[in-house]
Motif scaffolding. Structure first.
Motif, PDB file in Angstrom:
ATOM      1  N   THR B   7       0.830  -1.202   0.000  1.00 27.47           N
ATOM      2  CA  THR B   7       0.000   0.000   0.000  1.00 27.47           C
ATOM      3  C   THR B   7       0.868   1.257   0.000  1.00 27.47           C
ATOM      4  OG1 THR B   7      -0.091  -0.092   2.389  1.00 27.47           O
ATOM      5  CG2 THR B   7      -1.939  -1.062   1.189  1.00 27.47           C
ATOM      6  N   THR B  31     -11.511  -2.111 -11.556  1.00 28.96           N
ATOM      7  CA  THR B  31     -11.347  -2.086 -10.096  1.00 28.96           C
ATOM      8  C   THR B  31      -9.884  -2.271  -9.712  1.00 28.96           C
ATOM      9  OG1 THR B  31     -13.556  -3.034  -9.862  1.00 28.96           O
ATOM     10  CG2 THR B  31     -12.131  -3.153  -7.930  1.00 28.96           C
ATOM     11  N   ASP B  35      -7.213   0.733  -8.319  1.00 26.15           N
ATOM     12  CA  ASP B  35      -6.565   0.507  -7.027  1.00 26.15           C
ATOM     13  C   ASP B  35      -5.042   0.587  -7.153  1.00 26.15           C
ATOM     14  OD1 ASP B  35      -6.895  -0.506  -4.179  1.00 26.15           O
ATOM     15  OD2 ASP B  35      -5.548  -2.020  -5.004  1.00 26.15           O
ATOM     16  N   GLU B  38      -3.839   4.244  -7.930  1.00 26.40           N
ATOM     17  CA  GLU B  38      -3.932   5.096  -6.741  1.00 26.40           C
ATOM     18  C   GLU B  38      -2.778   4.790  -5.787  1.00 26.40           C
ATOM     19  OE1 GLU B  38      -8.755   6.005  -6.717  1.00 26.40           O
ATOM     20  OE2 GLU B  38      -7.964   4.395  -5.462  1.00 26.40           O
ATOM     21  N   LYS B  39      -2.452   3.511  -5.646  1.00 27.84           N
ATOM     22  CA  LYS B  39      -1.323   3.150  -4.770  1.00 27.84           C
ATOM     23  C   LYS B  39       0.006   3.639  -5.336  1.00 27.84           C
ATOM     24  CE  LYS B  39      -3.386  -0.887  -2.578  1.00 27.84           C
ATOM     25  NZ  LYS B  39      -3.550  -2.345  -2.669  1.00 27.84           N
TER      26      LYS B  39
END
Lengths: 162, 149
Positions: B7, B31, B35, B38-39
């Protein structure tokens, strides 16, 4: 170069499908899939999801069927989606379609390398996987759940002028 | 989620001011890609679920004066292919600084070559890991630096 029969390319196609699935599951889910076993069983499961991808040109056509046990899709869907979205038909179908899409593209590329110019359709959810005398059936085990890949391919006699 | 599910953003580039658009008809892919991006550090990651919706989002952003920095584009989609989206974007001079990364299962050499000749900035074959996306983003940043040099 063209195919004599699909079966005569079974070893190579099985290798391509196996490597593609191993790579896909490792990359997306960090899951190791079990050894494949060739068997004469199509992926028509009592409680399964079948995803079909068609490819064809003027003289040849085929399809890749990727079939999943529903509990298998529950596992991978749960790794992608939040709990409220994971256990739905849409999430199952999206996981099945994406895996089928990657596998089918690899098979199409192999067949086109043999001299075809196949165009591939968009994966769709079907009731059953079709069977054929010359088909290739490969099965996998993922976290004790089953996954089948069935491939059919036919060359058609060219139309003769009247 | 993906094999590298860190993360923490340890990517070398600061992408916090950058805007990305993911265009893919598959919900699992949108999806996962959103994700991962964004990480990696993108400030904004929008999603479009078809080629025509992707093209509309790109045009909309341009008209509002905020062209996407990079579009991650699938090839095979039912209504409009990613290749057609790429072609139309490259015909629009107002989008010349917008990078387009093809992220697709289409892996034929001829297709990759065709996409690059038509103006794709980078090409990543699915399954694409976070590391694969970072390599593509690195290529994008160098390409955009070259445009402004």
């Amino acid at each position: 170069m063209r195919l004599d029969t699909l079966k005569s390319h079974e070893d190579k196609i099985t290798q391509i499908v196996s490597e593609t699935l191993r790579d896909t599951f490792k990359t997306y889910f960090d899951i190791d899939i079990g050894k494949f076993q060739n068997q004469d069983q199509t992926g028509n499961l009592a409680d399964g999801v079948v995803c079909k991808t068609v490819f064809k040109n003027g003289t040849a056509s085929g399809a890749v069927f990727v079939s999943f046990e529903r509990p298998f899709l529950q596992i991978v869907s749960g790794m992608i989606y939040p709990p409220e979205a994971a256990n739905t038909q849409e999430s199952f179908h999206s996981c099945a379609s994406e895996i089928a899409n990657i596998v089918s593209n690899r098979v199409k590329t192999y067949l086109n390398d043999q001299g075809y110019s196949l165009k591939m359709g968009i994966p769709s959810i079907e009731e059953t996987a079709e069977e054929d005398d010359d088909d290739i059936n490969i099965s996998f085990s993922v976290k004790e759940k089953k996954l089948f890949v069935d491939i059919i391919f036919k060359e058609h006699a060219p139309k003769t002028a009247a | 989620m993906d094999a590298d599910n860190s993360t923490e953003n340890d990517f070398d580039h600061d992408l916090s001011e950058k805007r990305a658009l993911v265009v893919d008809d598959n919900m699992m892919m949108t999806t996962m890609s959103k994700d991962m991006l964004e990480k990696i550090g993108f400030g904004v990651v929008d999603v479009a679920r078809s080629g025509s919706e992707g093209l509309a989002r790109v045009q909309e952003a341009k008209e509002e004066g905020g062209v996407y920095d990079v579009v991650f584009l699938d090839w095979h989609m039912p209504d409009m292919s990613g290749f057609e989206v790429l072609r139309q974007c490259r015909e629009d001079t107002g989008l010349h600084k917008m990078a387009i990364v093809m992220v697709t299962a289409e892996n034929q050499k001829r297709s990759i070559s065709e996409a690059m000749k038509t103006g794709a900035t980078a090409y990543t074959v699915k399954p694409a890991s976070r590391a694969d996306l970072e390599i593509a983003i690195d290529t994008v940043i160098k390409w955009q630096e070259g445009l402004t040099a």
